[in-house]
Motif scaffolding. Structure first.
Motif, PDB file in Angstrom:
ATOM      1  N   VAL A 107      58.899  62.800  23.557  1.00 41.19           N
ATOM      2  CA  VAL A 107      57.899  61.731  24.355  1.00 41.19           C
ATOM      3  C   VAL A 107      57.633  60.546  23.687  1.00 41.19           C
ATOM      4  O   VAL A 107      57.062  60.569  22.514  1.00 41.19           O
ATOM      5  N   VAL A 117      55.284  57.730  22.648  1.00 40.07           N
ATOM      6  CA  VAL A 117      53.783  57.377  22.800  1.00 40.07           C
ATOM      7  C   VAL A 117      53.553  55.869  22.640  1.00 40.07           C
ATOM      8  O   VAL A 117      53.677  55.191  21.672  1.00 40.07           O
ATOM      9  N   CYS A 135      61.021  60.192  28.662  1.00 41.83           N
ATOM     10  CA  CYS A 135      59.501  60.478  28.969  1.00 41.83           C
ATOM     11  C   CYS A 135      58.737  59.656  28.038  1.00 41.83           C
ATOM     12  O   CYS A 135      58.719  59.575  26.883  1.00 41.83           O
ATOM     13  N   GLU A 180      54.698  58.095  27.551  1.00 42.65           N
ATOM     14  CA  GLU A 180      53.266  58.195  27.784  1.00 42.65           C
ATOM     15  C   GLU A 180      52.472  56.880  27.326  1.00 42.65           C
ATOM     16  O   GLU A 180      52.431  56.274  26.187  1.00 42.65           O
ATOM     17  N   THR A 203      49.269  54.937  26.519  1.00 39.06           N
ATOM     18  CA  THR A 203      48.214  55.213  26.108  1.00 39.06           C
ATOM     19  C   THR A 203      47.069  54.272  26.910  1.00 39.06           C
ATOM     20  O   THR A 203      47.205  53.340  27.222  1.00 39.06           O
ATOM     21  N   GLY A 210      53.760  59.178  31.799  1.00 35.96           N
ATOM     22  CA  GLY A 210      52.659  59.826  31.854  1.00 35.96           C
ATOM     23  C   GLY A 210      51.443  59.093  31.309  1.00 35.96           C
ATOM     24  O   GLY A 210      51.811  57.908  30.705  1.00 35.96           O
ATOM     25  N   GLY A 236      48.425  58.566  28.154  1.00 34.97           N
ATOM     26  CA  GLY A 236      47.622  59.297  26.896  1.00 34.97           C
ATOM     27  C   GLY A 236      46.255  58.837  26.556  1.00 34.97           C
ATOM     28  O   GLY A 236      45.875  57.576  27.160  1.00 34.97           O
ATOM     29  N   SER A 238      50.493  58.608  37.619  1.00 38.02           N
ATOM     30  CA  SER A 238      50.772  59.222  36.296  1.00 38.02           C
ATOM     31  C   SER A 238      51.257  60.675  36.590  1.00 38.02           C
ATOM     32  O   SER A 238      50.997  61.468  37.078  1.00 38.02           O
ATOM     33  N   VAL A 265      47.854  63.220  28.785  1.00 34.47           N
ATOM     34  CA  VAL A 265      47.720  63.789  27.491  1.00 34.47           C
ATOM     35  C   VAL A 265      46.253  63.270  26.840  1.00 34.47           C
ATOM     36  O   VAL A 265      45.872  62.167  27.222  1.00 34.47           O
ATOM     37  N   LYS A 296      49.525  69.684  22.583  1.00 35.10           N
ATOM     38  CA  LYS A 296      49.667  68.462  21.808  1.00 35.10           C
ATOM     39  C   LYS A 296      49.170  68.952  20.444  1.00 35.10           C
ATOM     40  O   LYS A 296      47.961  68.940  20.255  1.00 35.10           O
ATOM     41  N   GLY A 310      56.277  64.285  20.069  1.00 28.57           N
ATOM     42  CA  GLY A 310      55.533  63.002  20.668  1.00 28.57           C
ATOM     43  C   GLY A 310      55.959  61.952  19.361  1.00 28.57           C
ATOM     44  O   GLY A 310      55.482  62.357  18.271  1.00 28.57           O
TER      45      GLY A 310
END
Length: 216
Positions: free
Chosen positions: A16, A18, A41, A43, A45, A71, A73, A89, A93, A134, A181
């Motif tokens: 994933v 980030v 994938c 994320e 933030t 997603g 984060g 989303s 996370v 996580k 991640g």
């Protein structure tokens, strides 16, 4: 079924990205570069400016590709989780476990991945339906910690974030992590000169490392 696909994609790819960017435009470019390199994938933030808009843009752009999951984060509270879900989303996370966020994600069938570092924290998160733990910060404990955790909690799906690099990713996978991640070690490659092909090349290396680790 959407939740199942999200979890399956995270498990299948094993990585994933980030994305912590200085602008929404940069976040989108980094995300595209990661996806092109096989890290599908991502994320986004909530320290990134206009994170909602980034999520909406990427979800719309890749809506016909089920291998791409976007997603949110750094989700610290229920309000932010709700905004992230409304933006599209597909997973949420947090740096630490939050009961209200867990309940909200369960209500909307969105995978929740809270940051935990102790067995007690993980047990509480699992009790409230967390799908993936996580392990954060991973650099504080190292890959061997995963084997120790999975002795009393063999059912836990662990994704370390922080302290994962090309040099140790295979060790994390071998010790039982469902995914890893990757933040700065992957996404910062283009920050100096804006060359996002460097991010794509690194993404391919991380995907290859996970594949090799699972085969060995």
């Amino acid at each position: 079924m959407k939740k199942l696909n999200t979890l399956q994609q995270i498990a299948d790819k094993g990585v994933v990205a980030v994305i912590r960017a200085d602008s929404s435009e940069e976040a989108i470019l980094i995300s595209r570069a990661c996806i092109e390199g096989g890290v599908t994938c991502v994320e986004i933030t909530y320290t990134t400016p206009d994170a909602d808009a980034v999520i909406k843009t990427l979800v719309a752009e890749y809506k016909n590709d089920p291998t791409v999951v976007v997603g949110a984060g750094t989700v610290l509270d229920e309000t932010t989780a709700r905004l992230a879900i409304m933006a599209g989303s597909e997973f949420v996370v947090s740096p630490a476990f939050n009961k209200e966020v867990a309940l909200l994600c369960n209500l909307y069938a969105i995978p929740y991945m809270p940051g935990c570092i102790t067995i007690k924290e993980m047990q509480e998160a699992l009790t409230f339906g967390a799908d993936v733990i996580k392990l954060f910060p991973g650099s504080a404990v190292g890959p061997d910690f995963v084997k120790a955790v999975k002795a009393p909690l063999p059912q836990v799906n662990i994704m370390p974030t922080g302290g994962v690099s090309l040099n140790n990713i295979q060790e994390w996978i071998h010790n039982g992590c469902v995914a890893v991640g990757i933040g700065g070690n992957l996404v910062n490659a283009a920050k100096a000169d804006g060359d996002y092909t460097k991010v794509t090349a690194l993404a391919r290396q991380y995907v290859d490392k996970v594949r090799l680790a699972r085969q060995s």
